[in-house]
Write an enzyme that holds these catalytic residues in place. Sequence first.
Site, mmCIF file in Angstrom:
data_model
loop_
_atom_site.group_PDB
_atom_site.id
_atom_site.type_symbol
_atom_site.label_atom_id
_atom_site.label_comp_id
_atom_site.label_asym_id
_atom_site.label_seq_id
_atom_site.Cartn_x
_atom_site.Cartn_y
_atom_site.Cartn_z
ATOM 1 C CD GLU A 48 -2.397 3.380 2.132
ATOM 2 O OE1 GLU A 48 -2.159 2.478 2.949
ATOM 3 O OE2 GLU A 48 -3.516 3.546 1.606
ATOM 4 C CG ASP A 95 5.640 -6.090 -0.054
ATOM 5 O OD1 ASP A 95 4.710 -6.468 0.678
ATOM 6 O OD2 ASP A 95 5.497 -5.897 -1.274
HETATM 7 C C1 SAM Z 1 2.125 -6.024 2.865
HETATM 8 S S1 SAM Z 1 0.995 -5.226 1.820
HETATM 9 C C2 SAM Z 1 0.256 -3.975 2.887
HETATM 10 C C3 SAM Z 1 -1.058 -3.483 2.363
HETATM 11 C C4 SAM Z 1 -1.715 -2.352 3.192
HETATM 12 N N1 SAM Z 1 -0.901 -1.140 3.138
HETATM 13 C C5 SAM Z 1 -1.958 -2.747 4.621
HETATM 14 O O1 SAM Z 1 -1.307 -2.187 5.514
HETATM 15 O O2 SAM Z 1 -2.813 -3.594 4.858
HETATM 16 C C6 SAM Z 1 2.095 -4.226 0.832
HETATM 17 C C7 SAM Z 1 1.446 -3.739 -0.446
HETATM 18 O O3 SAM Z 1 2.356 -2.855 -1.103
HETATM 19 C C8 SAM Z 1 2.285 -3.099 -2.497
HETATM 20 N N2 SAM Z 1 3.562 -2.632 -3.079
HETATM 21 C C9 SAM Z 1 4.792 -3.120 -2.812
HETATM 22 N N3 SAM Z 1 5.732 -2.485 -3.521
HETATM 23 C C10 SAM Z 1 5.074 -1.554 -4.270
HETATM 24 C C11 SAM Z 1 5.494 -0.597 -5.227
HETATM 25 N N4 SAM Z 1 6.778 -0.469 -5.555
HETATM 26 N N5 SAM Z 1 4.572 0.220 -5.796
HETATM 27 C C12 SAM Z 1 3.256 0.086 -5.457
HETATM 28 N N6 SAM Z 1 2.796 -0.834 -4.574
HETATM 29 C C13 SAM Z 1 3.693 -1.631 -3.978
HETATM 30 C C14 SAM Z 1 2.089 -4.600 -2.591
HETATM 31 O O4 SAM Z 1 1.547 -4.992 -3.840
HETATM 32 C C15 SAM Z 1 1.144 -4.862 -1.437
HETATM 33 O O5 SAM Z 1 -0.213 -4.761 -1.819
#
Ligand code: SAM
Length: 222
Positions: free
Chosen positions: A43, A120
């Site tokens: 994930e 994001d």
């Molecule tokens: C909008 S949150 C969604 C969190 C969770 N998946 C949910 O559905 O509740 C997106 C998450 O993706 C992480 N993220 C974004 N780009 C990433 C990357 N390139 N590598 C790892 N994590 C990333 C962000 O830090 C954030 O915690």
Amino acid sequence: MRMRKKKWADPWIAEHGDYIYEDPSAFKGKWRDLLNCEILHVEIGTGKGDYLNHMAAMYPNEGWVGIEKDRSAAAVAARKALEDENCDLHNKRMIVNRAEMMEEWFEENEIDIIHLNFSDPWPKKGTHKRRLSSKTFLDMYRKLLKDDGKIRMKTDNKDLFEDSVCYFTANGWMFEEFSVDYRREPHEEDAITEYEQRFLDLNQPIYQLCAIRCKENGDMVE
Ligand SMILES: C[S@@+](CC[C@H](N)C(=O)[O-])C[C@H]1O[C@@H](n2cnc3c(N)ncnc32)[C@H](O)[C@@H]1O
């Protein structure tokens, strides 16, 4: 919404390096042995870990790896798992780092399913290449997934979903599942993420797809 920085996160991560890794390149090609599983899920953007923790409990014979770049969110996710006395850690681990580095940590053809949950949306045009479903990422996932590997994606964001459908199609993927109101049916086999619960509480639709990796010429992998 970004999580406030947790002061305890850095020392906590350093102390729990047997569960949450900054550089797991030593496990490249060996995740199945480590997690004692046949099917390996990854994930990306685990957030506070509800999905990873629930799915690993629901599917104890499958392996689950969460990647989260935000150190506070990753520490919260990992701490929830380690502090839950009912939680079985044998089939899951976390990586606190950017998914852009995945080729350092996973061998080609190693992963069965990649999950992109509420990634994001990067709405401004100049930032689209940072989306986790954009071409550079899809090219990388194609290498790391097994021949019949899949990407499962959920989002509340219509623009991200529509654009992602175009990215997948242009990149030679085919859709095994596709929904513009995924939770109209219960889908008890699939855990609800933190973000997903927020949008469900607001009665907003959840967009979902499952894309299958195709051969270079665009045919489905047999
Ligand atoms: C909008 S949150 C969604 C969190 C969770 N998946 C949910 O559905 O509740 C997106 C998450 O993706 C992480 N993220 C974004 N780009 C990433 C990357 N390139 N590598 C790892 N994590 C990333 C962000 O830090 C954030 O915690």
